[in-house]
Motif scaffolding. Structure first.
Motif, PDB file in Angstrom:
ATOM      1  N   ARG A 143       0.816  -1.216   0.000  1.00 28.20           N
ATOM      2  CA  ARG A 143       0.000   0.000   0.000  1.00 28.20           C
ATOM      3  C   ARG A 143       0.848   1.264   0.000  1.00 28.20           C
ATOM      4  O   ARG A 143       0.334   2.360  -0.164  1.00 28.20           O
ATOM      5  N   LEU A 144       2.150   1.141   0.169  1.00 24.13           N
ATOM      6  CA  LEU A 144       3.020   2.286   0.362  1.00 24.13           C
ATOM      7  C   LEU A 144       2.866   3.381  -0.696  1.00 24.13           C
ATOM      8  O   LEU A 144       2.749   4.551  -0.344  1.00 24.13           O
ATOM      9  N   PRO A 145       2.810   3.074  -1.998  1.00 23.98           N
ATOM     10  CA  PRO A 145       2.684   4.145  -2.998  1.00 23.98           C
ATOM     11  C   PRO A 145       1.377   4.940  -2.883  1.00 23.98           C
ATOM     12  O   PRO A 145       1.304   6.069  -3.351  1.00 23.98           O
ATOM     13  N   MET A 146       0.345   4.366  -2.270  1.00 23.15           N
ATOM     14  CA  MET A 146      -0.943   5.044  -2.157  1.00 23.15           C
ATOM     15  C   MET A 146      -1.106   5.800  -0.841  1.00 23.15           C
ATOM     16  O   MET A 146      -2.159   6.331  -0.555  1.00 23.15           O
ATOM     17  N   MET A 147      -0.063   5.856  -0.042  1.00 26.42           N
ATOM     18  CA  MET A 147      -0.202   6.417   1.293  1.00 26.42           C
ATOM     19  C   MET A 147       0.533   7.746   1.468  1.00 26.42           C
ATOM     20  O   MET A 147       1.115   8.025   2.514  1.00 26.42           O
ATOM     21  N   MET A 148       0.482   8.616   0.459  1.00 26.59           N
ATOM     22  CA  MET A 148       1.198   9.885   0.518  1.00 26.59           C
ATOM     23  C   MET A 148       0.790  10.730   1.720  1.00 26.59           C
ATOM     24  O   MET A 148       1.613  11.402   2.320  1.00 26.59           O
ATOM     25  N   HIS A 149      -0.483  10.746   2.089  1.00 29.09           N
ATOM     26  CA  HIS A 149      -0.960  11.592   3.168  1.00 29.09           C
ATOM     27  C   HIS A 149      -1.285  10.804   4.431  1.00 29.09           C
ATOM     28  O   HIS A 149      -1.966  11.313   5.318  1.00 29.09           O
ATOM     29  N   ALA A 150      -0.793   9.602   4.507  1.00 28.41           N
ATOM     30  CA  ALA A 150      -1.045   8.783   5.696  1.00 28.41           C
ATOM     31  C   ALA A 150      -0.254   9.334   6.885  1.00 28.41           C
ATOM     32  O   ALA A 150       0.818   9.913   6.706  1.00 28.41           O
ATOM     33  N   PRO A 151      -0.753   9.167   8.082  1.00 21.43           N
ATOM     34  CA  PRO A 151       0.005   9.601   9.263  1.00 21.43           C
ATOM     35  C   PRO A 151       1.320   8.834   9.364  1.00 21.43           C
ATOM     36  O   PRO A 151       1.429   7.700   8.888  1.00 21.43           O
ATOM     37  N   LEU A 152       2.305   9.435   9.983  1.00 18.63           N
ATOM     38  CA  LEU A 152       3.582   8.753  10.191  1.00 18.63           C
ATOM     39  C   LEU A 152       3.353   7.527  11.067  1.00 18.63           C
ATOM     40  O   LEU A 152       2.492   7.539  11.944  1.00 18.63           O
ATOM     41  N   ARG A 153       4.120   6.501  10.824  1.00 20.89           N
ATOM     42  CA  ARG A 153       3.981   5.275  11.603  1.00 20.89           C
ATOM     43  C   ARG A 153       4.983   5.278  12.744  1.00 20.89           C
ATOM     44  O   ARG A 153       6.142   5.626  12.563  1.00 20.89           O
ATOM     45  N   SER A 154       4.543   4.872  13.885  1.00 15.47           N
ATOM     46  CA  SER A 154       5.408   4.794  15.055  1.00 15.47           C
ATOM     47  C   SER A 154       6.411   3.656  14.871  1.00 15.47           C
ATOM     48  O   SER A 154       6.064   2.585  14.360  1.00 15.47           O
ATOM     49  N   LYS A 155       7.641   3.874  15.295  1.00 14.49           N
ATOM     50  CA  LYS A 155       8.645   2.814  15.232  1.00 14.49           C
ATOM     51  C   LYS A 155       8.272   1.642  16.130  1.00 14.49           C
ATOM     52  O   LYS A 155       8.757   0.541  15.962  1.00 14.49           O
ATOM     53  N   LYS A 156       7.381   1.885  17.101  1.00 12.22           N
ATOM     54  CA  LYS A 156       6.945   0.834  18.020  1.00 12.22           C
ATOM     55  C   LYS A 156       5.663   0.151  17.556  1.00 12.22           C
ATOM     56  O   LYS A 156       5.142  -0.716  18.247  1.00 12.22           O
ATOM     57  N   ALA A 157       5.156   0.522  16.367  1.00 12.48           N
ATOM     58  CA  ALA A 157       3.922  -0.083  15.853  1.00 12.48           C
ATOM     59  C   ALA A 157       4.131  -1.574  15.599  1.00 12.48           C
ATOM     60  O   ALA A 157       5.254  -2.030  15.376  1.00 12.48           O
ATOM     61  N   GLU A 158       3.046  -2.321  15.629  1.00 14.99           N
ATOM     62  CA  GLU A 158       3.103  -3.756  15.334  1.00 14.99           C
ATOM     63  C   GLU A 158       3.700  -3.975  13.939  1.00 14.99           C
ATOM     64  O   GLU A 158       3.595  -3.123  13.064  1.00 14.99           O
ATOM     65  N   GLN A 159       4.293  -5.144  13.712  1.00 11.32           N
ATOM     66  CA  GLN A 159       4.960  -5.450  12.445  1.00 11.32           C
ATOM     67  C   GLN A 159       4.034  -5.254  11.244  1.00 11.32           C
ATOM     68  O   GLN A 159       4.439  -4.713  10.227  1.00 11.32           O
ATOM     69  N   GLU A 160       2.754  -5.640  11.363  1.00 13.17           N
ATOM     70  CA  GLU A 160       1.842  -5.523  10.223  1.00 13.17           C
ATOM     71  C   GLU A 160       1.478  -4.078   9.898  1.00 13.17           C
ATOM     72  O   GLU A 160       0.863  -3.809   8.870  1.00 13.17           O
ATOM     73  N   LEU A 161       1.883  -3.135  10.737  1.00 18.76           N
ATOM     74  CA  LEU A 161       1.625  -1.721  10.481  1.00 18.76           C
ATOM     75  C   LEU A 161       2.880  -0.963  10.024  1.00 18.76           C
ATOM     76  O   LEU A 161       2.830   0.229   9.785  1.00 18.76           O
ATOM     77  N   GLN A 162       3.986  -1.653   9.911  1.00 24.34           N
ATOM     78  CA  GLN A 162       5.231  -1.029   9.475  1.00 24.34           C
ATOM     79  C   GLN A 162       5.285  -0.912   7.948  1.00 24.34           C
ATOM     80  O   GLN A 162       4.622  -1.666   7.243  1.00 24.34           O
ATOM     81  N   GLN A 163       6.097   0.020   7.448  1.00 24.90           N
ATOM     82  CA  GLN A 163       6.251   0.185   5.996  1.00 24.90           C
ATOM     83  C   GLN A 163       7.009  -0.985   5.378  1.00 24.90           C
ATOM     84  O   GLN A 163       6.792  -1.327   4.223  1.00 24.90           O
TER      85      GLN A 163
END
Length: 100
Positions: free
Chosen positions: A39-59
């Motif tokens: 999904r990365l190319p479609m997420m230009m305006h997505a909120p920044l992801r926390s480095k502590k986020a679960e693995q499935e929420l990482q870039q």
């Protein structure tokens, strides 16, 4: 075979359905397989992801396979091997499968 500094840039495997790699030599400290969130190319305006986020929420997801292990993924999934930081060689055999 990736010696020290060796890498494999981000890519996909067109005209394949399933891609995979089996690992022959994975010296301690060698680079992991890096898989990109599709999904990365479609997420230009997505909120920044926390480095502590679960693995499935990482870039990116990093997988450090063991010798003899086989990893399979759909061929459209962008992936890469970051530079090998150790002197020992990282050895793997990659392959693709198509239905016809």
């Amino acid at each position: 075979i990736l010696g020290e500094g060796g890498m494999h840039a981000s890519h996909i495997h067109p005209q394949s359905v399933i891609s995979g790699t089996t690992y022959v030599a994975m010296p301690k400290g060698t680079s992991a397989l890096k898989l990109e969130d599709p999904r990365l190319p479609m997420m230009m305006h997505a909120p920044l992801r926390s480095k502590k986020a679960e693995q499935e929420l990482q870039q990116f997801v990093y997988v450090t396979p063991s010798v003899g292990e086989v990893l399979l993924w759909e061929s459209w999934l962008r992936h890469e091997v970051p530079p090998n930081p150790v002197q020992a060689e990282r050895v793997s055999i990659s392959f693709n499968f198509n239905w016809f």
